[in-house]
Scaffold this motif. Structure first.
Motif, PDB file in Angstrom:
ATOM      1  N   GLY A 177      73.734  -5.282  58.303  1.00  9.97           N
ATOM      2  CA  GLY A 177      74.325  -5.096  59.629  1.00  9.97           C
ATOM      3  C   GLY A 177      74.439  -3.649  60.043  1.00  9.97           C
ATOM      4  N   ALA A 178      74.644  -2.761  59.066  1.00  8.00           N
ATOM      5  CA  ALA A 178      74.827  -1.346  59.397  1.00  8.00           C
ATOM      6  C   ALA A 178      73.511  -0.631  59.674  1.00  8.00           C
ATOM      7  N   GLY A 179      72.406  -1.262  59.332  1.00  6.67           N
ATOM      8  CA  GLY A 179      71.111  -0.620  59.527  1.00  6.67           C
ATOM      9  C   GLY A 179      70.653  -0.666  60.970  1.00  6.67           C
ATOM     10  N   SER A 180      69.478  -0.145  61.205  1.00  2.00           N
ATOM     11  CA  SER A 180      68.900  -0.106  62.540  1.00  2.00           C
ATOM     12  C   SER A 180      68.353  -1.474  62.919  1.00  2.00           C
ATOM     13  N   GLN A 181      67.665  -1.564  64.050  1.00  2.00           N
ATOM     14  CA  GLN A 181      67.097  -2.825  64.498  1.00  2.00           C
ATOM     15  C   GLN A 181      66.061  -3.357  63.513  1.00  2.00           C
ATOM     16  N   THR A 182      65.341  -2.462  62.871  1.00  2.01           N
ATOM     17  CA  THR A 182      64.321  -2.859  61.906  1.00  2.01           C
ATOM     18  C   THR A 182      64.928  -2.952  60.514  1.00  2.01           C
ATOM     19  N   VAL A 183      64.692  -4.075  59.841  1.00  2.00           N
ATOM     20  CA  VAL A 183      65.222  -4.291  58.492  1.00  2.00           C
ATOM     21  C   VAL A 183      64.055  -4.653  57.571  1.00  2.00           C
ATOM     22  N   THR A 184      63.938  -3.945  56.465  1.00  2.00           N
ATOM     23  CA  THR A 184      62.909  -4.244  55.466  1.00  2.00           C
ATOM     24  C   THR A 184      63.588  -4.709  54.188  1.00  2.00           C
TER      25      THR A 184
END
Length: 325
Positions: free
Chosen positions: A286-293
């Protein structure tokens, strides 16, 4: 052939190319065609008799200016701000997809040259999560040492005649050297370890000198990475329990990009999440940016690697640092 971090990147890039091609075709249609002209033949004529005539009055005339024909701009796609459940702001479109923006009136629409492909119009070419998660092909060499206690901070497990990293202690020499969960160790100090079992490997490491321990490592061969895009609700579309993916939501980025159940979450944006609580993993996502890897491993392989490993050891002492690039 182009490679894209996610299906959304591929679709948006294809959409952008189609838009540019449509605008270029519209410009070609609106341009007036030019036809070659041939001078009329000249024939000899006989002079006609001249008679006195009255001068015709001259009236001023004004040249009629012809307004240039405007170039039509066709829009195949009415909006990029809500595509495939994504929220693409004008700033993101301008930064990563300038080719789909309307050009100024004085400029013609020029399609991108062949071979010039924006492979990550949503993810971006310098996404840190993608770069930290990359599983490189080939073999790399790492140099490690022992700490003051004579330990490296590493535990291994043998799988299919190979030796794999099963545990990396936080702040240990192994963690600082760059060893990661799931790496395959091929060689230690010029000694090939294929076929070695866990006990033999650990005994050999104990006998190694305190400095200059050289590892030949292959990056996480049982793992793969999947890049996804959050929707407008900040979701990517899969459910996990104890780090194991148990369900995939329909029509989500997880479904579109091939996330599978019965797989264990190993990393999120390159950060090791083995041993973390589900709530902590969700917070990282949730804390990351729009892109999740995410980096995943088949559950049956993961269970074999961590077999007989103390849960408290993994949860409290596993290295969860963010790798440096």
């Amino acid at each position: 052939m182009s490679l894209y971090p996610s299906l959304e990147d591929m679709k948006v890039d294809q959409m952008a190319k189609a838009q540019v091609q449509a605008n270029a075709q519209a410009a070609a249609i609106q341009a007036p065609p030019q036809y070659p002209t041939q001078a009329a033949p000249q024939y000899p004529t006989q002079a006609a008799p001249q008679y006195p005539t009255q001068a015709q009055p001259q009236y001023p005339t004004q040249a009629q200016a012809q307004a240039p024909m405007p170039v039509a701009q066709f829009s195949l796609y009415p909006s990029l701000t809500d595509y495939m459940g994504l929220s693409l702001t004008p700033e993101e479109v301008r930064a990563n997809m300038p080719q789909v923006l309307e050009p100024p009136p004085s400029q013609a629409v020029v399609p991108r040259p062949p071979g010039t492909v924006v492979a990550a119009p949503i993810t971006g070419s310098n996404n840190m999560g993608v770069m930290r998660s990359e599983i490189k092909q080939g073999v790399r060499q790492l140099v490690c040492c022992k700490d003051a206690s004579g330990k490296i901070g590493l535990r291994v497990r043998h799988v299919n005649k190979g030796v794999f990293v099963a545990f990396v202690h936080k702040d240990s020499p192994a963690a600082l050297a760059g060893l990661r969960f799931g790496d395959q160790i091929l060689q230690i100090n010029d000694e090939v370890v294929a076929g070695w079992e866990m006990d033999k490997t650990m005994k050999y490491l104990k006998k190694c000198p305190p400095n200059g321990i050289v590892f030949a490592v292959r990056d996480r061969p049982f793992e793969r990475t999947i890049t996804m895009q959050k929707d407008s609700s900040n979701h990517i579309g899969f459910v996990f329990k104890n780090g194991k993916i148990t369900a995939i939501a329909k029509d989500t980025s997880a479904a579109r990009n091939g996330v599978l159940i019965e797989h264990q979450l190993i990393e999120v944006n390159g950060q090791n999440v083995v041993g973390l609580k589900d709530k902590e993993i969700a917070e990282i996502i949730g804390a990351g940016s729009q892109t999740v890897t995410i980096t995943i491993m088949p559950s049956y392989v993961y269970n074999h690697i961590v077999k007989n490993m103390s849960d408290s050891l993994v949860k409290k002492m596993m290295d969860h640092s963010i790798p440096d690039l």
